[in-house]
Design a protein around this motif. Sequence first.
Motif, PDB file in Angstrom:
ATOM      1  N   UNK A 272       0.780  -1.362  -0.184  1.00 45.86           N
ATOM      2  CA  UNK A 272       0.300   0.143   0.381  1.00 45.86           C
ATOM      3  C   UNK A 272       0.799   1.329  -0.159  1.00 45.86           C
ATOM      4  N   UNK A 273       1.622   1.058   0.720  1.00 44.74           N
ATOM      5  CA  UNK A 273       3.326   2.594   1.007  1.00 44.74           C
ATOM      6  C   UNK A 273       3.077   2.573  -0.248  1.00 44.74           C
ATOM      7  N   UNK A 274       3.664   1.811  -1.461  1.00 49.39           N
ATOM      8  CA  UNK A 274       4.754   1.795  -2.762  1.00 49.39           C
ATOM      9  C   UNK A 274       3.476   2.365  -3.894  1.00 49.39           C
ATOM     10  N   UNK A 275       2.127   2.011  -3.346  1.00 49.82           N
ATOM     11  CA  UNK A 275       0.964   1.935  -4.390  1.00 49.82           C
ATOM     12  C   UNK A 275       0.568   3.593  -4.252  1.00 49.82           C
ATOM     13  N   UNK A 276       0.994   3.702  -3.008  1.00 52.67           N
ATOM     14  CA  UNK A 276       0.202   5.132  -2.478  1.00 52.67           C
ATOM     15  C   UNK A 276       1.531   6.180  -2.949  1.00 52.67           C
ATOM     16  N   UNK A 277       2.931   5.685  -3.247  1.00 55.36           N
ATOM     17  CA  UNK A 277       3.577   6.261  -4.525  1.00 55.36           C
ATOM     18  C   UNK A 277       5.186   6.400  -3.504  1.00 55.36           C
ATOM     19  N   UNK A 278       5.583   5.686  -2.075  1.00 49.25           N
ATOM     20  CA  UNK A 278       6.727   6.138  -1.686  1.00 49.25           C
ATOM     21  C   UNK A 278       7.514   5.978  -2.164  1.00 49.25           C
ATOM     22  N   UNK A 279       8.593   6.319  -1.852  1.00 49.14           N
ATOM     23  CA  UNK A 279       9.628   6.719  -2.423  1.00 49.14           C
ATOM     24  C   UNK A 279      10.780   5.736  -1.727  1.00 49.14           C
ATOM     25  N   UNK A 280      10.945   6.031  -0.513  1.00 51.07           N
ATOM     26  CA  UNK A 280      11.466   5.598   0.744  1.00 51.07           C
ATOM     27  C   UNK A 280      11.170   4.527   2.003  1.00 51.07           C
ATOM     28  N   UNK A 281      10.632   4.078   2.019  1.00 47.78           N
ATOM     29  CA  UNK A 281      10.258   3.538   3.608  1.00 47.78           C
ATOM     30  C   UNK A 281      10.518   3.329   4.877  1.00 47.78           C
ATOM     31  N   UNK A 282      10.975   3.380   5.934  1.00 49.40           N
ATOM     32  CA  UNK A 282      11.028   2.532   7.402  1.00 49.40           C
ATOM     33  C   UNK A 282       9.966   1.355   8.230  1.00 49.40           C
ATOM     34  N   UNK A 283      10.867   1.011   8.631  1.00 45.94           N
ATOM     35  CA  UNK A 283       9.714  -0.246   9.374  1.00 45.94           C
ATOM     36  C   UNK A 283      10.293   0.176  10.711  1.00 45.94           C
ATOM     37  N   UNK A 284       8.935   0.381  11.869  1.00 44.91           N
ATOM     38  CA  UNK A 284       9.472  -0.155  12.838  1.00 44.91           C
ATOM     39  C   UNK A 284       9.099  -0.516  13.744  1.00 44.91           C
ATOM     40  N   UNK A 285      10.018  -2.015  14.667  1.00 50.75           N
ATOM     41  CA  UNK A 285       9.130  -2.868  15.499  1.00 50.75           C
ATOM     42  C   UNK A 285       9.570  -3.659  16.183  1.00 50.75           C
ATOM     43  N   UNK A 286       9.294  -4.984  16.472  1.00 46.63           N
ATOM     44  CA  UNK A 286      10.082  -5.048  18.617  1.00 46.63           C
ATOM     45  C   UNK A 286      11.703  -5.373  17.677  1.00 46.63           C
ATOM     46  N   UNK A 287      12.169  -6.087  19.035  1.00 52.14           N
ATOM     47  CA  UNK A 287      13.412  -5.799  18.638  1.00 52.14           C
ATOM     48  C   UNK A 287      13.644  -7.597  17.631  1.00 52.14           C
ATOM     49  N   UNK A 288      14.458  -8.075  16.647  1.00 52.92           N
ATOM     50  CA  UNK A 288      14.663  -9.365  16.011  1.00 52.92           C
ATOM     51  C   UNK A 288      15.565 -10.220  16.527  1.00 52.92           C
ATOM     52  N   UNK A 289      15.989  -9.896  17.382  1.00 58.02           N
ATOM     53  CA  UNK A 289      16.186 -10.913  18.494  1.00 58.02           C
ATOM     54  C   UNK A 289      16.001 -11.890  19.145  1.00 58.02           C
ATOM     55  N   UNK A 290      14.479 -11.291  19.860  1.00 57.56           N
ATOM     56  CA  UNK A 290      13.639 -12.546  20.273  1.00 57.56           C
ATOM     57  C   UNK A 290      12.919 -13.380  19.186  1.00 57.56           C
ATOM     58  N   UNK A 291      13.033 -14.109  18.611  1.00 56.99           N
ATOM     59  CA  UNK A 291      12.166 -15.041  18.117  1.00 56.99           C
ATOM     60  C   UNK A 291      10.908 -15.290  18.222  1.00 56.99           C
ATOM     61  N   UNK A 292      10.374 -13.870  17.474  1.00 59.76           N
ATOM     62  CA  UNK A 292       8.469 -13.724  17.798  1.00 59.76           C
ATOM     63  C   UNK A 292       8.107 -14.468  15.780  1.00 59.76           C
TER      64      UNK A 292
END
Lengths: 325, 325
Positions: B166-186
């Motif tokens: 959806x972000x790309x569909x709406x024309x985003x050119x540079x994106x970021x993801x905020x998430x929890x710690x990826x070291x936790x196996x979630x």
Amino acid sequence: MPTIKDVAERAGVSVTTVSRVLNNRGYISEATRKKVYQAMEELDYQPNEVARSLFRKKSNIIGLIVPTVAHPFFAELTAYLETYAYSRGYKVLICNSQLDASKEQEYIWMLRRNQVDGIIMASHTLEVEEYKKLDLPVVAFDRFISKRIPYVTSDNYQGGRLAVELLLERGCKQIAHMCGSLHLDMLANQRHRAFMDVAEERKVPYFTVETDINVFEVEKYEELLSDLLTEHPDIDGLFLNSDIMAIAAMKVCRKLGKRIPQDIKIIGYDDVSIASLVSPQITSIRQPLAEMSELSVRLIEALLEGKPVEVENCLPVQLMERETT
Amino acid sequence: MPTIKDVAERAGVSVTTVSRVLNNRGYISEATRKKVYQAMEELDYQPNEVARSLFRKKSNIIGLIVPTVAHPFFAELTAYLETYAYSRGYKVLICNSQLDASKEQEYIWMLRRNQVDGIIMASHTLEVEEYKKLDLPVVAFDRFISKRIPYVTSDNYQGGRLAVELLLERGCKQIAHMCGSLHLDMLANQRHRAFMDVAEERKVPYFTVETDINVFEVEKYEELLSDLLTEHPDIDGLFLNSDIMAIAAMKVCRKLGKRIPQDIKIIGYDDVSIASLVSPQITSIRQPLAEMSELSVRLIEALLEGKPVEVENCLPVQLMERETT
DNA sequence: ACCCATGTGTTAACCGGTTGACATATATTG
DNA sequence: CAATATATGTCAACCGGTTAACACATGGGT
């Protein structure tokens, strides 16, 4: 699951000796104590609290009845209350009444059958008669049930005063208060009393908007607020009975092109976490949930111990001034 | 409190007959049945569930362990789950682990001692060994514990895909993801996997921001996001692992003078109530909490009945497109 | 020598409710 | 008339743990 008999066999002692060790009663040598603890560990034994509850006639369970724990206020209340209760050795059974009198009654019966030590009632009250029958400690939260049932509340009148005085201090000339149904005899009605008192003292025009008893239909908030602000575009100050209502108000103001706080000032109530999270951050009257939770549990304990308690337990509120004023 | 003996005396029958009436077992005449029910009513008698639990070795209690019920996601989860569980005849003990491994362990022991019928674990997982010892049904919520413990989740990968597309569909050119710690196996890490996969497929520059394990420090969210957007002012699309993070992002964007969604588009996750309440309303990936809650309880029931269950129970997510995109 | 403290075991009853086995009485059916 | 069903009571054991009372053994102090 291993039982006390298994532990006794493994340790080479009698069941009575294991019980003496568990409860630290009677004479017990160090050697025997060690043997018993080791057997418990080897068998991964833990005493059955159901059996103990039956014998002691004490379950160490508190029942908490809320309208719905999905509501941020009750969510935070539940978090504080369970955390404190657990630190005092209690477990908490959570009950969502959805403000339905018959569900509330059902939960009360269920809690009674389950021999809870006490009930903290944060939902719509049933007829007083139902509580008289209960024969177990009840503490009302932000509600008055009867002269015999202690309740924990915050200074609603002062909260109302603080809110309106701030609105006037910030230059508001026409104000409105959105609250729950005033026909329900709720302690929160004192906020409205204060709202009217101050407005009348200062001769400031004011409006009141009551929501229906089913207070969690947010769309309804928006509708009522939209109608209000459309019919009375000169309103420049809003005092709302919860931060959730305040958020709804912010949304409606955005839609009507009113800038916050330049064109219209907003004050919410409760000071739940979301109030400081949104932008602009909401000015709110803070109820001391942690203290109120702790006091509720302490009152349950005092009642269990047969100690006299105050029926009215009122804590101060605090004005958290932020960006919506 | 009246007991079955009092009822028997009042009705003029034996305790066994009262028990027969209570449980509808054996031969009972209508006249006797009426007498017994009338006696129960006159005495305001309700059977003691503690005694029954001891005998039946079944408490009809489910333990629910969440990081904190104050968090909107877990608040709504708890509301749905308790409501459904209660409709199935279960009571819910609520436990707030605060993501503390030792508190989690304590709660597990407490629930075990209290002979709960099952545990729904929605908190940080302990070592798998602890669960092997439990010998009672456990269902993991949005977590994978072991191949032997069923879990309920939603399609995290699909959720991540939907968001980024959806972000790309709406024309985003540079994106970021905020998430929890990826070291936790979630399981939620799959959202990030999808985020990277799509970004790489479409050759779109992307950034990742991980929060600390103690995920509820909202100020930290704001700090991390502020740093990110200051260092990379060309980011025009944000995908966040919760609506609360999304709200924090909205706040930071306001502070940096970025208009939503004109300058920067935001997509949250969970679709908690607050997402549609704030303004602008948050576009969010909706986890079907009601269905997930119901499924969790059903899995506990199936395990209790000794029925085989799927370990993986994955429900679809849904893109709720609103004003932040 | 006597008394008291320490240490452990045995026995029984209890907490409230459930249930099986069996007894007794009555009514119904074949 | 016999067999079966219906209806209710008695008795005892059980669910897991607690606890009081008492017995028995040993050691120390006066």
